[in-house]
Design an enzyme around this catalytic site. Structure first.
Site, PDB file in Angstrom:
ATOM      1  N   VAL A   1     -79.230 -40.873  16.571  1.00 50.82           N
ATOM      2  CA  VAL A   1     -78.338 -40.977  15.398  1.00 50.82           C
ATOM      3  C   VAL A   1     -77.280 -39.879  15.368  1.00 50.82           C
ATOM      4  O   VAL A   1     -76.299 -39.986  14.636  1.00 50.82           O
ATOM      5  CB  VAL A   1     -79.127 -40.978  14.061  1.00 50.82           C
ATOM      6  CG1 VAL A   1     -80.011 -42.211  13.947  1.00 50.82           C
ATOM      7  CG2 VAL A   1     -79.912 -39.692  13.873  1.00 50.82           C
TER       8      VAL A   1
ATOM      9  N   TYR B   1     -82.158 -26.149   8.807  1.00 49.17           N
ATOM     10  CA  TYR B   1     -82.786 -27.335   8.194  1.00 49.17           C
ATOM     11  C   TYR B   1     -82.396 -27.416   6.709  1.00 49.17           C
ATOM     12  O   TYR B   1     -82.008 -28.468   6.209  1.00 49.17           O
ATOM     13  CB  TYR B   1     -84.307 -27.229   8.361  1.00 49.17           C
ATOM     14  CG  TYR B   1     -85.091 -28.423   7.878  1.00 49.17           C
ATOM     15  CD1 TYR B   1     -85.234 -29.555   8.682  1.00 49.17           C
ATOM     16  CD2 TYR B   1     -85.715 -28.425   6.633  1.00 49.17           C
ATOM     17  CE1 TYR B   1     -85.970 -30.651   8.246  1.00 49.17           C
ATOM     18  CE2 TYR B   1     -86.457 -29.510   6.191  1.00 49.17           C
ATOM     19  CZ  TYR B   1     -86.589 -30.621   7.005  1.00 49.17           C
ATOM     20  OH  TYR B   1     -87.323 -31.709   6.563  1.00 49.17           O
TER      21      TYR B   1
HETATM   22  N1  LIG Z   1     -92.955 -34.025   6.845  1.00 48.17           N
HETATM   23  C1  LIG Z   1     -92.436 -33.344   5.849  1.00 48.17           C
HETATM   24  O1  LIG Z   1     -93.087 -32.450   5.246  1.00 48.17           O
HETATM   25  C2  LIG Z   1     -91.033 -33.620   5.378  1.00 48.17           C
HETATM   26  C3  LIG Z   1     -90.607 -33.060   4.167  1.00 48.17           C
HETATM   27  C4  LIG Z   1     -89.340 -33.305   3.724  1.00 48.17           C
HETATM   28  C5  LIG Z   1     -88.489 -34.092   4.463  1.00 48.17           C
HETATM   29  N2  LIG Z   1     -88.904 -34.618   5.645  1.00 48.17           N
HETATM   30  C6  LIG Z   1     -87.948 -35.445   6.376  1.00 48.17           C
HETATM   31  O2  LIG Z   1     -88.483 -36.733   6.533  1.00 48.17           O
HETATM   32  C7  LIG Z   1     -87.928 -37.329   7.706  1.00 48.17           C
HETATM   33  C8  LIG Z   1     -89.064 -37.864   8.567  1.00 48.17           C
HETATM   34  O3  LIG Z   1     -89.867 -36.773   8.997  1.00 48.17           O
HETATM   35  P1  LIG Z   1     -91.382 -36.913   9.449  1.00 48.17           P
HETATM   36  O4  LIG Z   1     -92.109 -35.819   8.802  1.00 48.17           O
HETATM   37  O5  LIG Z   1     -91.850 -38.310   9.288  1.00 48.17           O
HETATM   38  O6  LIG Z   1     -91.238 -36.499  10.991  1.00 48.17           O
HETATM   39  P2  LIG Z   1     -91.739 -37.186  12.344  1.00 48.17           P
HETATM   40  O7  LIG Z   1     -91.494 -36.171  13.385  1.00 48.17           O
HETATM   41  O8  LIG Z   1     -93.090 -37.756  12.182  1.00 48.17           O
HETATM   42  O9  LIG Z   1     -90.719 -38.421  12.541  1.00 48.17           O
HETATM   43  C9  LIG Z   1     -89.357 -38.243  12.808  1.00 48.17           C
HETATM   44  C10 LIG Z   1     -88.894 -39.387  13.705  1.00 48.17           C
HETATM   45  O10 LIG Z   1     -87.474 -39.238  13.889  1.00 48.17           O
HETATM   46  C11 LIG Z   1     -87.188 -39.516  15.256  1.00 48.17           C
HETATM   47  N3  LIG Z   1     -85.943 -38.843  15.631  1.00 48.17           N
HETATM   48  C12 LIG Z   1     -85.728 -37.519  15.803  1.00 48.17           C
HETATM   49  N4  LIG Z   1     -84.466 -37.288  16.166  1.00 48.17           N
HETATM   50  C13 LIG Z   1     -83.857 -38.512  16.237  1.00 48.17           C
HETATM   51  C14 LIG Z   1     -82.549 -38.920  16.576  1.00 48.17           C
HETATM   52  N5  LIG Z   1     -81.606 -38.033  16.928  1.00 48.17           N
HETATM   53  N6  LIG Z   1     -82.247 -40.241  16.546  1.00 48.17           N
HETATM   54  C15 LIG Z   1     -83.201 -41.156  16.208  1.00 48.17           C
HETATM   55  N7  LIG Z   1     -84.470 -40.802  15.882  1.00 48.17           N
HETATM   56  C16 LIG Z   1     -84.792 -39.507  15.906  1.00 48.17           C
HETATM   57  C17 LIG Z   1     -88.383 -38.961  16.011  1.00 48.17           C
HETATM   58  O11 LIG Z   1     -88.471 -39.523  17.311  1.00 48.17           O
HETATM   59  C18 LIG Z   1     -89.528 -39.358  15.105  1.00 48.17           C
HETATM   60  O12 LIG Z   1     -90.041 -40.633  15.435  1.00 48.17           O
HETATM   61  C19 LIG Z   1     -87.097 -36.243   8.372  1.00 48.17           C
HETATM   62  O13 LIG Z   1     -85.731 -36.412   8.023  1.00 48.17           O
HETATM   63  C20 LIG Z   1     -87.647 -34.972   7.780  1.00 48.17           C
HETATM   64  O14 LIG Z   1     -86.713 -33.930   7.809  1.00 48.17           O
HETATM   65  C21 LIG Z   1     -90.155 -34.401   6.123  1.00 48.17           C
END
Ligand SMILES: NC(=O)c1ccc[n+]([C@@H]2O[C@H](COP(=O)([O-])OP(=O)(O)OC[C@H]3O[C@@H](n4cnc5c(N)ncnc54)[C@H](O)[C@@H]3O)[C@@H](O)[C@H]2O)c1
Length: 276
Positions: free
Chosen positions: A63, A183
């Protein structure tokens, strides 16, 4: 009858964690799933788990790369002729193993200082040690990615005068998270972007909102040390990390017609970690 019957939804980063739970939840509510990820085999696996081997689609695209995003939306246009829901979810955490190790070490030292001296005197020094490369990748995946996908989605949604765009921000964008300036900046940027685009797009019937989760149990947070995890749980009134489903449930609401009057909001499932 599902709350998303007849809708087509694209979820970026849908192969894991929160994105995967959103794909599965949207599918249960009747949506056709387009699951994007860098890991396309895992994305296809999620489409299969949704029972959509035939009607669903897994698309590989980074992305953060404008051309790959345009190509992905071309595929969606050709296959479905429409897009009803976009979830900008793809994201990365502290990927640099060296930085993570240092972070965990300093946090342990800070906790010891707090216990013995009653105050912390050792800085994380995360910002002064952050490389250009780590800064740029973080901003590119989260902020550029959200912009590229939103731009393409609006081209499909605005002419049809209907659509929902949901971007996954974070409490780090609200409060700032120590040790993660890149971040936190990217996530705060997503919130500002959401508020601006929401004002613009609602006149075309497109709702744009964000979700800013607190700490959620996913592969991204697995790297957190036991000490940090314990500190987060103690600072969370609900006493636990959230589940991906805690976020997906809110995403269903924002993607549904029930949220037609919700415009430019940042909703935060965080167990009370941030209350404002
Ligand atoms: N886990 C948490 O505590 C938390 C808290 C707040 C926000 N978030 C946000 O939630 C979202 C999902 O996070 P998660 O915890 O499920 O993480 P995760 O690592 O389980 O999943 C993230 C997914 O995004 C994909 N990805 C990474 N870079 C990419 C790119 N350039 N193009 C396409 N796909 C890509 C990865 O391959 C992975 O499958 C993120 O934006 C993260 O910042 C997570």
């Amino acid at each position: 009858m599902g709350r998303l019957d007849g809708k087509t939804a694209l979820i970026t980063g849908g192969a894991s964690g929160i994105g995967r739970a959103i794909c599965q939840s949207f599918a249960r509510e009747g949506a056709t799933i387009v699951c994007n990820d860098l890991a396309v085999e895992a994305a296809q696996q999620v489409v299969n788990e949704c029972g959509q081997q035939k009607q669903g689609l897994a698309v590989k695209a980074d992305v953060s790369k404008s051309r790959q995003v345009t190509a992905m939306f071309d595929k969606v246009r050709k296959r479905f002729g429409r897009l009803d829901i976009l979830v900008n979810n793809a994201g990365i955490g502290l990927e640099n193993a060296q930085v993570r190790a240092r972070f965990n070490k300093v946090i342990a030292k800070q906790r010891a200082e707090l216990a013995t001296q009653g105050k912390i005197t050792t800085s994380l020094e995360a910002t002064q040690n952050l490389t250009d490369q780590d800064w740029e990748r973080m901003i590119a995946v989260h902020l550029h990615g959200t912009f590229y996908c939103t731009r393409e989605a609006l081209k499909l949604m605005e002419p049809r005068r209907s659509g929902k765009i949901i971007s996954i921000a974070s409490i780090c964008g609200m409060t700032g998270c120590a040790g993660a300036p890149h971040y936190s900046a990217a996530k705060a940027g997503i919130m500002g972007f959401t508020r601006s685009v929401a004002r613009e797009a609602i006149v075309s019937g497109v709702n744009v909102n964000a979700i800013a989760p607190g700490y959620i149990d996913t592969p991204m947070t697995q790297a957190v040390s036991d000490a940090v995890r314990q500190a987060i749980e103690m600072a969370t009134p609900a006493g636990r990390f959230g589940t991906p489903q805690d976020v997906a449930t809110l995403a269903i609401y924002l993607a549904s017609d029930e949220a037609n009057f919700v415009v430019g909001q940042v909703m935060s499932p965080n167990g009370g970690y941030v209350i404002a």
